[in-house]
Each structure stands twice: as C-alpha cells, then as structure tokens.
Design a protein around this motif. Structure first.
Motif, PDB file in Angstrom:
ATOM      1  N   THR A 177       0.833  -1.208   0.000  1.00 25.22           N
ATOM      2  CA  THR A 177       0.000   0.000   0.000  1.00 25.22           C
ATOM      3  C   THR A 177       0.866   1.256   0.000  1.00 25.22           C
ATOM      4  OG1 THR A 177      -0.251  -0.135   2.418  1.00 25.22           O
ATOM      5  CG2 THR A 177      -2.038  -1.025   1.077  1.00 25.22           C
ATOM      6  N   ALA A 178       2.050   1.181   0.622  1.00 29.66           N
ATOM      7  CA  ALA A 178       2.972   2.319   0.534  1.00 29.66           C
ATOM      8  C   ALA A 178       3.434   2.506  -0.900  1.00 29.66           C
ATOM      9  CB  ALA A 178       4.171   2.100   1.456  1.00 29.66           C
ATOM     10  N   ASP A 179       3.781   1.396  -1.562  1.00 28.75           N
ATOM     11  CA  ASP A 179       4.263   1.467  -2.950  1.00 28.75           C
ATOM     12  C   ASP A 179       3.194   1.990  -3.901  1.00 28.75           C
ATOM     13  OD1 ASP A 179       6.625   0.397  -2.065  1.00 28.75           O
ATOM     14  OD2 ASP A 179       6.363  -1.571  -2.983  1.00 28.75           O
ATOM     15  N   THR A 180       1.944   1.648  -3.647  1.00 33.51           N
ATOM     16  CA  THR A 180       0.881   1.972  -4.596  1.00 33.51           C
ATOM     17  C   THR A 180       0.061   3.191  -4.181  1.00 33.51           C
ATOM     18  OG1 THR A 180      -0.615   0.393  -3.509  1.00 33.51           O
ATOM     19  CG2 THR A 180       0.663  -0.413  -5.387  1.00 33.51           C
TER      20      THR A 180
ATOM     21  N   LEU B 288      -2.644   6.507   6.498  1.00 32.66           N
ATOM     22  CA  LEU B 288      -1.845   5.671   5.612  1.00 32.66           C
ATOM     23  C   LEU B 288      -0.453   6.258   5.431  1.00 32.66           C
ATOM     24  CD1 LEU B 288      -3.070   3.957   2.378  1.00 32.66           C
ATOM     25  CD2 LEU B 288      -0.893   5.136   2.396  1.00 32.66           C
ATOM     26  N   ALA B 289      -0.374   7.573   5.306  1.00 34.40           N
ATOM     27  CA  ALA B 289       0.919   8.215   5.053  1.00 34.40           C
ATOM     28  C   ALA B 289       1.792   8.293   6.303  1.00 34.40           C
ATOM     29  CB  ALA B 289       0.684   9.608   4.483  1.00 34.40           C
ATOM     30  N   ILE B 290       1.204   8.699   7.421  1.00 32.45           N
ATOM     31  CA  ILE B 290       1.995   8.986   8.611  1.00 32.45           C
ATOM     32  C   ILE B 290       2.253   7.743   9.457  1.00 32.45           C
ATOM     33  CG2 ILE B 290       2.009  10.299  10.782  1.00 32.45           C
ATOM     34  CD1 ILE B 290       0.510  12.526   9.332  1.00 32.45           C
ATOM     35  N   LEU B 291       1.283   6.831   9.544  1.00 29.44           N
ATOM     36  CA  LEU B 291       1.429   5.669  10.419  1.00 29.44           C
ATOM     37  C   LEU B 291       2.057   4.463   9.733  1.00 29.44           C
ATOM     38  CD1 LEU B 291      -1.982   5.811  12.333  1.00 29.44           C
ATOM     39  CD2 LEU B 291       0.262   6.587  13.120  1.00 29.44           C
TER      40      LEU B 291
ATOM     41  N   ILE C 214       7.188   8.755   0.120  1.00 28.04           N
ATOM     42  CA  ILE C 214       6.720  10.137  -0.023  1.00 28.04           C
ATOM     43  C   ILE C 214       7.899  11.103  -0.039  1.00 28.04           C
ATOM     44  CG2 ILE C 214       5.372  11.951   1.112  1.00 28.04           C
ATOM     45  CD1 ILE C 214       3.480   9.716   2.077  1.00 28.04           C
ATOM     46  N   ASN C 215       8.907  10.824   0.774  1.00 26.08           N
ATOM     47  CA  ASN C 215      10.102  11.667   0.783  1.00 26.08           C
ATOM     48  C   ASN C 215      10.835  11.584  -0.556  1.00 26.08           C
ATOM     49  OD1 ASN C 215      12.101  13.349   2.340  1.00 26.08           O
ATOM     50  ND2 ASN C 215      13.431  11.629   1.805  1.00 26.08           N
ATOM     51  N   GLN C 216      10.911  10.366  -1.113  1.00 21.84           N
ATOM     52  CA  GLN C 216      11.587  10.214  -2.399  1.00 21.84           C
ATOM     53  C   GLN C 216      10.825  10.933  -3.506  1.00 21.84           C
ATOM     54  OE1 GLN C 216      14.646   8.828  -3.365  1.00 21.84           O
ATOM     55  NE2 GLN C 216      14.011   9.888  -5.241  1.00 21.84           N
ATOM     56  N   TYR C 217       9.495  10.894  -3.446  1.00 22.96           N
ATOM     57  CA  TYR C 217       8.719  11.608  -4.463  1.00 22.96           C
ATOM     58  C   TYR C 217       9.022  13.101  -4.417  1.00 22.96           C
ATOM     59  CZ  TYR C 217       4.863  13.137  -7.421  1.00 22.96           C
ATOM     60  OH  TYR C 217       4.139  13.714  -8.428  1.00 22.96           O
TER      61      TYR C 217
ATOM     62  N   TRP D  96       9.664   5.917  -8.634  1.00 19.97           N
ATOM     63  CA  TRP D  96       9.617   4.458  -8.735  1.00 19.97           C
ATOM     64  C   TRP D  96      10.982   3.886  -9.092  1.00 19.97           C
ATOM     65  CZ3 TRP D  96       4.588   4.612 -12.127  1.00 19.97           C
ATOM     66  CH2 TRP D  96       3.469   4.682 -11.289  1.00 19.97           C
ATOM     67  N   SER D  97      11.672   4.551 -10.005  1.00 17.03           N
ATOM     68  CA  SER D  97      12.991   4.093 -10.416  1.00 17.03           C
ATOM     69  C   SER D  97      13.969   4.113  -9.243  1.00 17.03           C
ATOM     70  CB  SER D  97      13.516   4.974 -11.557  1.00 17.03           C
ATOM     71  OG  SER D  97      14.850   4.662 -11.881  1.00 17.03           O
ATOM     72  N   ALA D  98      13.972   5.203  -8.482  1.00 17.03           N
ATOM     73  CA  ALA D  98      14.893   5.335  -7.349  1.00 17.03           C
ATOM     74  C   ALA D  98      14.623   4.290  -6.273  1.00 17.03           C
ATOM     75  CB  ALA D  98      14.788   6.740  -6.764  1.00 17.03           C
ATOM     76  N   LEU D  99      13.365   3.931  -6.100  1.00 14.54           N
ATOM     77  CA  LEU D  99      12.984   2.969  -5.059  1.00 14.54           C
ATOM     78  C   LEU D  99      12.975   1.527  -5.558  1.00 14.54           C
ATOM     79  CD1 LEU D  99      10.039   5.001  -3.482  1.00 14.54           C
ATOM     80  CD2 LEU D  99      12.282   4.605  -2.452  1.00 14.54           C
ATOM     81  N   GLY D 100      13.217   1.326  -6.850  1.00 12.53           N
ATOM     82  CA  GLY D 100      13.203  -0.024  -7.399  1.00 12.53           C
ATOM     83  C   GLY D 100      11.814  -0.620  -7.482  1.00 12.53           C
ATOM     84  N   ILE D 101      10.800   0.227  -7.645  1.00 14.28           N
ATOM     85  CA  ILE D 101       9.411  -0.237  -7.697  1.00 14.28           C
ATOM     86  C   ILE D 101       8.995  -0.450  -9.148  1.00 14.28           C
ATOM     87  CG2 ILE D 101       6.995   0.406  -7.274  1.00 14.28           C
ATOM     88  CD1 ILE D 101       7.986   1.998  -4.842  1.00 14.28           C
TER      89      ILE D 101
END
Length: 448
Positions: free
Chosen positions: A185-188, A242-245, A253-256, A339-344
C-alpha cells in the motif's frame, strides 16, 4: 477469489453475528452489503451518533445499532473495527477486553502496523485475528476489487468463516501478511495520494480551478483533476493515517518530493539533455526497454474514454478546437523517477491495486508509451516557461507534504488538507458525479 454470485448463509452460521465498530462511510457500506446478503449485523459508532444511526438503519431488520463497542464486542462472533488508523489503538484498548470468548476480530484500516499492534496488546488470547482491507472507496462497486485478508493469529476455520461472510462483496480475495500489506500500500497508494494532494495544494496556492484553464485540457488532465477532487472530497484522516502511520510510506513520499525537486532544478536551469537522460533512464528501469517492455500489449487507459470526463469546457480551448497544449507533466515525470529510485515496478502490485492507482499508473503509462508526447513533456519542462510557475507551486506542495509526514504531524496535515478542501468544496458535487462516472467507465473499459 470470491464468487460472483451472492452466497446463501451456511446452516452452521445461521446464528453468526457480525459486529462493526465504526460507522463511517466504509462501515456503513459493509453494514448494508452484509445485511443485504442476510447476515445479522450489530454496529455502533460514537454514542452521540446512536439516535441518528438507529433512524438511518431502521428499515433493516437484521441491522441492530448499539450504543457502544462493549455491547457489539460481547455479542458478535466476528468484529470488524472500521475506525481511523490514528485512533485504532485507543478504540481497541477501550472495547477489546469485552470481546466475546473465541470470537474473530479484524480491522478495516489502511495501515495494519498500528492495528495489529493494538490487537496483540488489548485482545484476549482466545480471540483469533483475521484482518481485512477493501482496496477501494465506499462509492466504488466492490465487485472484482481487491480485498486483502490477513490471517495474523487464527485457525483455518476462523479464516474460512471470514471468507464466507465477506464473499457477498464479490471481491477478489488477496492473502497477505500485515507487513506485506503495508509495504504494497505504501508502494501503490501513499505516493499516489501525495501526488494528487500536491496538485490540489498547488492549484489552491495559485487560486485556480484548473478545468477553467486552456492549459489543462485532455484525457491525462481530466484524470489528474478528477482524482484530485475525489481525494479532497474525502475526510482528511483517510489519507493521513496511511501516510503517517505506515512505516513503509515515509521513504516513498520523501523520495517523491526529492524527485520533484531535482527534476524541477533541471527544468529551471534549462538542462534539456540532462533532464532527458534522467527521464529516459527512469523509463527503462520502470517500464522496460522498447524491445522488452514491462507494460502489456495494449494501454491500461484509452484517451478516447478519458477525454469525455472534463469538469468544464474552457472557452479558449473550445474556440481553438485543437489538441491539448504540451505540458511539462512534472507530477508524472517525478512519479516514474521516484519508482525508479525505489526499485518499484508498479505492475508487480496490480493484484492489490486500487482504482485510483490503476488510473494513475494508466495516465503515467499513457505519457511514457507515447514517444512524441514524452519528448514534448521534456522539451516543455526545460525550454517553455508556460508551466514554470505552476510547477514551482507543485514543488513547494510536494515538499510540504513530505515534511509533514516525516514529522508525523497529524494536526499540520489536517490544517493543510482542510484549507485546500474548502477552496475546492463549492465544486465537489459536480466533480464527484463526473469522477464516479469516469472511474466506472475506465474500469469497464479495462475488463478483459
């Protein structure tokens, strides 16, 4: 996977009672759908909602509204906590000890880490834990949508009972651990929500309704605008928890925000070649090479479907009667860079994808599948200043949301969200109607 026909209740479960603690939009949807299928439902919300809920559900003889979670917990065989992720610990601490002996308990929160910790800490040891998460909103038809089931501490028999109860939703059952649920869910969802939240905040900061501008016309823009409005029409806590917990969401989110910032700096400096090299390198990592692509044989979304769902027809665009203006599409370029930076690889998570994520992936894919459109976006980003001020506001917004998440500030999140929500609120009624029609049409068009 769930059956596509409404099941009959097994004889051995004729007296089985489903409890729902938390009657927000999803709790009410579950109560209606389960009672329609013949299940006995006992439900509650805060005690000051008792009279109103009793009146609302008075026509349903197999739904009984109770005053509090103690009464629901003592009487129910399967209890679903449908409460905010931010409050799950407090609510389970209050009502968990009252749980009926040998009952099954689950939660419907979008972040399972605090939910499971609360269950382990406050539920009696004889209680089985089978959690769930419908990966769609209350206004989306649950048929064929993913429904995550998490057998955390339970027998096979308890899982089978939960499957039987929830089969009436006609969803596709997906079996995960709590940790895998939060990672996926974090990835998507988390980064997808951050993108739309940033769009809304940027347009709000510029005091513009984007559908009134000739710059935001066409299928991709329709998806951006409609889904942004869809998110801001919801309650603030739906996305905050979802974002904070979610421990997996912060880095996404930081990478975005970092991707947005770094791409914007390249744009600001007019570094066309460097920007293009970075964008195309990310494209190959996420979507594959031209001779070995990771996307399917046909696009997830069709432009002719999306073009129908504009919130307005700007006079300038109508007069020009021409193709949409080229756009830097910073939000989409940054998503693929992230996505590229995180390997997603987003296609890896399609079985657990929400309608919103499928739409977001679809418009991202639409840009990157079209060589001319992608080249135009990179050229506009580096050379054309038409979108520069909007992109600056978007960069500020993305960094603001990331900082809010990293600090864990719910009140700051709420304040940022509600201010922008109020700006767009007068336009919600029409936007929700158009957005729902768009989601329905896209889901229909993507069926095999």
């Amino acid at each position: 996977m769930a059956s596509n026909t409404t099941p009959t209740i097994p004889p051995e479960m004729e007296n089985f009672i489903v409890g729902i603690i938390g009657m927000g939009d999803m709790g009410k949807m579950y109560a209606r759908r389960l009672s329609d299928a013949g299940w006995k439902v006992m439900a509650c919300d805060k005690e000051d909602q008792y009279e109103q809920l009793s009146e609302e559900f008075s026509g349903r003889t197999n739904v009984q509204i109770l005053r509090n979670g103690h009464l629901v917990s003592r009487a129910s065989d399967y209890i679903i906590y449908s409460v905010e992720a931010i409050g799950i610990g407090h609510v389970v601490r209050e009502y968990g000890p009252s749980t009926k002996q040998n009952a099954i308990v689950g939660g419907q929160t979008s972040c399972k880490d605090p939910e499971i910790k609360a269950f382990e800490q406050y539920l009696p040891p004889d209680v089985d834990i089978v959690s769930c998460h419908s990966l769609h909103g209350p206004r989306v038809d649950s048929k064929d949508q993913p429904l995550v089931l998490i057998k955390h501490r339970a027998s096979d028999a308890s899982l089978a009972k939960v499957e039987t109860v929830l089969r009436c939703l006609r969803s596709k059952h997906v079996y995960l651990t709590a940790h895998d649920h939060d990672r996926i869910t974090a990835d998507t969802q988390a980064v997808t929500h951050a993108a739309f939240l940033s769009m809304g905040k940027a347009w709000h900061s510029s005091s513009q309704f984007p559908w009134e501008s000739a710059r935001y016309v066409g299928g991709i823009e329709n998806v951006k605008i409609n889904l942004m409005m869809r998110i801001y029409s919801q309650k603030w806590h739906v996305y905050a928890g979802l974002a904070i917990l979610n421990p997996e969401a912060k880095k996404q989110i930081n990478q975005y925000a970092e991707s947005v910032t770094e791409l914007y700096k390249l744009m600001l400096g007019g570094h066309h070649a460097e920007l293009r090299e970075r964008v195309f390198r990310a494209k190959e990592k996420v979507f594959g090479s031209d001779d070995n692509p990771k996307w399917g044989g046909k696009p997830l979304l069709r432009d002719d479907v999306l073009d129908k769902f504009s919130l307005g027809q700007p006079a300038a665009a109508a007069a020009a009667d021409s193709a949409p203006l080229p756009n830097s599409h910073l939000s989409l370029l940054a998503m693929v860079d992230c996505w590229s930076a995180l390997g997603i690889v987003p296609y890896d998570h399609m079985i657990c994808s929400t309608p919103l994520f499928r739409l977001w992936l679809g418009v991202t894919e639409s840009l990157f599948r079209n060589p001319a459109r992608l080249e135009d976006a990179v050229r506009v980003a580096a050379e054309d200043k038409a979108f520069r001020s909007d992109d600056l506001e978007f960069t500020f917004a993305a960094r603001g949301w990331a900082e809010c998440v990293s600090l864990g500030h719910f009140e700051t999140w709420k304040d940022r969200f509600v201010k922008t929500q109020r700006f767009f609120e007068p336009r919600f009624p029409g936007a929700i109607e158009v957005g729902n029609a768009m989601v329905k049409a896209v889901l229909e068009s993507t069926k095999a």
